[in-house]
Design a protein around this motif. Structure first.
Motif, PDB file in Angstrom:
ATOM      1  N   MET A 200       3.399 -16.780  24.657  1.00 19.12           N
ATOM      2  CA  MET A 200       4.079 -15.781  23.829  1.00 19.12           C
ATOM      3  C   MET A 200       4.925 -14.893  24.733  1.00 19.12           C
ATOM      4  N   SER A 201       6.116 -14.553  24.253  1.00 16.01           N
ATOM      5  CA  SER A 201       7.007 -13.695  25.033  1.00 16.01           C
ATOM      6  C   SER A 201       7.502 -12.543  24.176  1.00 16.01           C
ATOM      7  N   PHE A 202       7.614 -11.369  24.796  1.00 16.67           N
ATOM      8  CA  PHE A 202       8.322 -10.262  24.165  1.00 16.67           C
ATOM      9  C   PHE A 202       9.800 -10.598  24.287  1.00 16.67           C
ATOM     10  N   CYS A 203      10.578 -10.302  23.249  1.00 15.74           N
ATOM     11  CA  CYS A 203      12.009 -10.610  23.320  1.00 15.74           C
ATOM     12  C   CYS A 203      12.824  -9.468  22.720  1.00 15.74           C
ATOM     13  N   ASP A 204      13.876  -9.072  23.419  1.00 13.21           N
ATOM     14  CA  ASP A 204      14.756  -8.016  22.887  1.00 13.21           C
ATOM     15  C   ASP A 204      16.092  -8.597  22.440  1.00 13.21           C
ATOM     16  N   GLY A 205      16.144  -9.906  22.315  1.00 10.19           N
ATOM     17  CA  GLY A 205      17.380 -10.567  21.898  1.00 10.19           C
ATOM     18  C   GLY A 205      18.108 -11.184  23.070  1.00 10.19           C
ATOM     19  N   VAL A 206      17.855 -10.630  24.267  1.00  9.94           N
ATOM     20  CA  VAL A 206      18.486 -11.147  25.482  1.00  9.94           C
ATOM     21  C   VAL A 206      17.400 -11.482  26.513  1.00  9.94           C
ATOM     22  N   ASN A 207      16.598 -10.471  26.833  1.00 14.66           N
ATOM     23  CA  ASN A 207      15.543 -10.647  27.834  1.00 14.66           C
ATOM     24  C   ASN A 207      14.253 -11.140  27.179  1.00 14.66           C
ATOM     25  N   THR A 208      13.551 -12.010  27.898  1.00 18.62           N
ATOM     26  CA  THR A 208      12.230 -12.432  27.429  1.00 18.62           C
ATOM     27  C   THR A 208      11.226 -12.161  28.544  1.00 18.62           C
ATOM     28  N   PHE A 272      17.226 -11.941  18.311  1.00 22.97           N
ATOM     29  CA  PHE A 272      15.813 -12.070  17.960  1.00 22.97           C
ATOM     30  C   PHE A 272      15.061 -10.941  18.650  1.00 22.97           C
ATOM     31  N   VAL A 273      14.534 -10.032  17.853  1.00 26.09           N
ATOM     32  CA  VAL A 273      13.737  -8.932  18.393  1.00 26.09           C
ATOM     33  C   VAL A 273      12.301  -9.137  17.943  1.00 26.09           C
ATOM     34  N   GLY A 274      11.388  -9.260  18.894  1.00 25.93           N
ATOM     35  CA  GLY A 274       9.987  -9.456  18.519  1.00 25.93           C
ATOM     36  C   GLY A 274       9.298 -10.432  19.446  1.00 25.93           C
ATOM     37  N   ILE A 275       8.305 -11.112  18.894  1.00 23.35           N
ATOM     38  CA  ILE A 275       7.499 -12.025  19.696  1.00 23.35           C
ATOM     39  C   ILE A 275       7.952 -13.456  19.460  1.00 23.35           C
ATOM     40  N   MET A 276       8.386 -14.104  20.523  1.00 23.90           N
ATOM     41  CA  MET A 276       8.669 -15.539  20.454  1.00 23.90           C
ATOM     42  C   MET A 276       7.417 -16.238  20.967  1.00 23.90           C
ATOM     43  N   TYR A 277       6.746 -16.902  20.057  1.00 28.20           N
ATOM     44  CA  TYR A 277       5.466 -17.536  20.400  1.00 28.20           C
ATOM     45  C   TYR A 277       5.709 -19.036  20.440  1.00 28.20           C
ATOM     46  N   GLY A 278       5.794 -19.580  21.638  1.00 28.48           N
ATOM     47  CA  GLY A 278       6.032 -21.004  21.798  1.00 28.48           C
ATOM     48  C   GLY A 278       4.719 -21.770  21.792  1.00 28.48           C
ATOM     49  N   GLY A 279       4.640 -22.760  20.909  1.00 29.63           N
ATOM     50  CA  GLY A 279       3.531 -23.709  20.951  1.00 29.63           C
ATOM     51  C   GLY A 279       4.029 -24.894  21.752  1.00 29.63           C
ATOM     52  N   PHE A 280       3.573 -25.003  22.982  1.00 34.73           N
ATOM     53  CA  PHE A 280       4.056 -26.058  23.875  1.00 34.73           C
ATOM     54  C   PHE A 280       2.984 -27.113  24.073  1.00 34.73           C
ATOM     55  N   ILE A 281       3.419 -28.238  24.605  1.00 33.14           N
ATOM     56  CA  ILE A 281       2.458 -29.276  24.984  1.00 33.14           C
ATOM     57  C   ILE A 281       2.909 -29.826  26.330  1.00 33.14           C
ATOM     58  N   VAL A 282       1.974 -29.910  27.272  1.00 31.11           N
ATOM     59  CA  VAL A 282       2.330 -30.501  28.557  1.00 31.11           C
ATOM     60  C   VAL A 282       1.936 -31.977  28.492  1.00 31.11           C
ATOM     61  N   THR A 283       2.915 -32.819  28.771  1.00 32.91           N
ATOM     62  CA  THR A 283       2.733 -34.273  28.642  1.00 32.91           C
ATOM     63  C   THR A 283       2.954 -34.923  30.011  1.00 32.91           C
ATOM     64  N   ALA A 284       2.828 -36.237  30.041  1.00 33.95           N
ATOM     65  CA  ALA A 284       3.094 -36.972  31.287  1.00 33.95           C
ATOM     66  C   ALA A 284       4.547 -36.774  31.712  1.00 33.95           C
ATOM     67  N   ARG A 285       5.428 -36.444  30.740  1.00 30.03           N
ATOM     68  CA  ARG A 285       6.851 -36.253  31.042  1.00 30.03           C
ATOM     69  C   ARG A 285       7.241 -34.779  31.064  1.00 30.03           C
ATOM     70  N   ILE A 290       6.319 -27.954  20.702  1.00 25.03           N
ATOM     71  CA  ILE A 290       5.774 -28.361  19.396  1.00 25.03           C
ATOM     72  C   ILE A 290       6.440 -27.528  18.309  1.00 25.03           C
ATOM     73  N   GLU A 291       6.426 -26.214  18.488  1.00 26.97           N
ATOM     74  CA  GLU A 291       7.018 -25.341  17.474  1.00 26.97           C
ATOM     75  C   GLU A 291       7.123 -23.921  18.024  1.00 26.97           C
ATOM     76  N   TYR A 292       7.908 -23.096  17.347  1.00 24.92           N
ATOM     77  CA  TYR A 292       7.914 -21.661  17.632  1.00 24.92           C
ATOM     78  C   TYR A 292       7.354 -20.904  16.444  1.00 24.92           C
ATOM     79  N   ASN A 293       6.678 -19.799  16.747  1.00 22.41           N
ATOM     80  CA  ASN A 293       6.347 -18.819  15.731  1.00 22.41           C
ATOM     81  C   ASN A 293       7.075 -17.535  16.094  1.00 22.41           C
ATOM     82  N   ALA A 294       7.310 -16.714  15.079  1.00 21.18           N
ATOM     83  CA  ALA A 294       8.134 -15.519  15.277  1.00 21.18           C
ATOM     84  C   ALA A 294       7.281 -14.258  15.233  1.00 21.18           C
ATOM     85  N   ARG A 295       6.081 -14.340  15.820  1.00 16.23           N
ATOM     86  CA  ARG A 295       5.071 -13.263  15.706  1.00 16.23           C
ATOM     87  C   ARG A 295       3.990 -13.529  16.738  1.00 16.23           C
TER      88      ARG A 295
END
Ligand code: AMP
Ligand code: GLY
Length: 438
Positions: A200-208, A272-285, A290-295
């Motif tokens: 999850m990252s804080f985002c002010d629209g430019v900086n994360t 985008f102002v708020g929380i960018m919550y990345g659902g990631f998956i680490v694979t062999a590649r 997987i998806e983003y949530n906005a909270r």
């Protein structure tokens, strides 16, 4: 001087948010709008209104009466319903995103298309369909390993994975047709194999600015068995990493989020102002999205917010003012393990209205209330995840022991996952990644 903050939502995530706000050295006067009364949030709120959190008129009435300095929205539904846009029209800023950029969560096809259009690494092979043309050919291309996704907010229930929820191509095709008939759109994509993690990252629209990494557990039962849930619990290491991740995995995920924030701005003209919550998956590649949530994630918020050393009110205002690059954001270097106690029968047929007893919560554990009713004679289940217990310690082992001692002390018709954060399960994740990376 005090800060007036409007918090929307009433679950354990919002309990953790309210706690982070109240820890601020600035005096916070908290107004809460929730669909039910959360006894712990209510204890610290100056005003607490119960009603529909997607009823814009209802929220507008309260907001204009209170005139908060800013608002923060916990759950996805009010964000997707446009509550942030409505508040802005009333000149109330929010550290949550406007509807157009919250499509990052509310439309899976929007996000896949955005990454593709702006050449951002992280998409699996995918295709969005508006009708059946080419659907069978895509199934042929993907073979046995595919994922069918309905578009829109489905509480995690719109995604079906081959070998898991879908047995073979015919079932996949049938579900894809069902999605087309219902929503006029379906996404078919390659099934990714690896270990999932939340960044999850804080985002002010430019900086994360990213928070510590966490791993959630979606399946209801030990050993990752049973139906998908909202999340049964989660853990994070004292070094803010997960034992199966490398630093370059985190850097890759961070870069995806940073580029997506820029692409969102360019594509929509809105920050985008708020929380960018990345659902990631680490694979062999490498790392894939997987998806983003906005909270904030639930339970992930309960892992990270208690560790926050910096002033959360400052962070919220920096997101709003676009000045995240001008503040220090620090988290304690502690391991966390969160375990949810849930009603018997959850998620499909949860019992409701039964009384539970929470034992005394040991030192080093925080209890966050979710779907419970506080009555004069005690605490009652109200049909979803009930109470989250978070163990906080120097090591994962100790954090797990703490969370377990608290979650195990709840009596009533409930269950929880014994294995979350245990050395055994963590080792399984490490071994899985070792095997995949070769
Ligand atoms: P989502 O609602 O997109 O987070 O999907 C719910 C769950 O479905 C994820 O947490 C994953 O476990 C699984 N999932 C979604 N997309 C994929 C994919 N492309 N490959 C493998 N699993 C996936
Ligand atoms: N941790 C799952 C979610 O918040 O959507």
């Amino acid at each position: 001087m005090s800060k007036k903050v409007l918090l929307i939502g009433n679950g354990a995530r919002e309990h953790a948010i309210s706690e982070a706000l109240m820890r601020s050295p600035q005096h916070v006067e908290l107004t809460v709008i929730g669909s039910a009364l959360n006894p712990k949030i209510s204890d610290v709120a100056a005003r607490y209104e119960v009603g529909s959190v997607t009823d814009l008129e209802f929220i507008q009435g309260i907001a204009n009466d209170v005139r908060p300095d800013f608002a923060i929205v916990g759950p996805e539904a009010p964000i997707a319903a446009g509550v942030v846009d409505m508040l802005l029209e009333n000149e109330i800023p929010s550290c949550s995103p406007m509807k157009t950029v919250a499509r990052l969560e509310s439309s899976k096809s929007f996000t896949r298309d955005l990454l593709a259009k702006y050449s951002i690494y992280g998409n699996p092979k995918f295709k969005v369909f508006f009708d059946e043309k080419g659907l069978e050919e895509m199934f042929d291309e993907l073979g046995d390993d595919f994922v069918v996704k309905a578009d829109g907010l489905k509480g995690g229930k719109g995604v079906k994975v081959s070998g898991d929820h879908l047995n073979g191509r015919e079932e996949g095709l049938a579900y894809a047709r069902e999605c087309l008939a219902e929503g006029g759109r379906v996404i078919l994509e390659e099934k990714l194999v690896g270990e999932e993690f939340s960044l999850m990252s804080f985002c002010d629209g430019v900086n994360t600015v990213e928070m510590p990494c966490v791993q959630d557990h979606k399946r209801a039962y030990d050993g990752d068995k049973g139906p998908n849930t909202g999340g049964m619990g989660s853990y994070g290491g004292a070094n803010h990493m997960l034992p199966f991740l490398t630093m370059s995995d985190i850097v890759a995920a961070r870069e995806i989020t940073r580029k997506v924030a820029g692409a969102l701005r360019e594509e929509t003209g809105t920050k985008f102002v708020g929380i960018m919550y990345g659902g990631f998956i680490v694979t062999a590649r490498g790392v894939k999205l997987i998806e983003y949530n906005a909270r904030f994630g639930d339970p992930e918020a309960m892992n990270v917010l208690p560790l926050l050393k910096s002033d959360f009110v400052d962070i919220c205002e920096s997101m709003i003012h676009g000045t995240l690059d001008q503040i220090e954001i620090e988290f304690e270097e502690k391991a966390t393990v969160c375990k949810y106690v849930v009603p018997d029968g959850y998620p499909d047929n949860p019992c409701k209205g039964d009384k539970i007893e929470v034992g005394s919560v040991p030192d080093g554990v925080r209890a966050y209330y979710a779907s419970v009713d506080q009555k004069d004679d005690g605490l009652y289940l109200s049909g979803s995840r009930a109470v989250a217990f978070v163990g906080i310690a120097e090591s994962l082992e100790e954090a797990e022991r703490l969370a377990q001692s608290a979650v195990g002390s709840v009596s009533g018709p409930v269950f929880y996952r014994r294995d979350i954060g245990t050395a055994e399960l963590v080792q399984k994740r490490i071994d899985h990644m070792k095997e995949l990376r070769g």
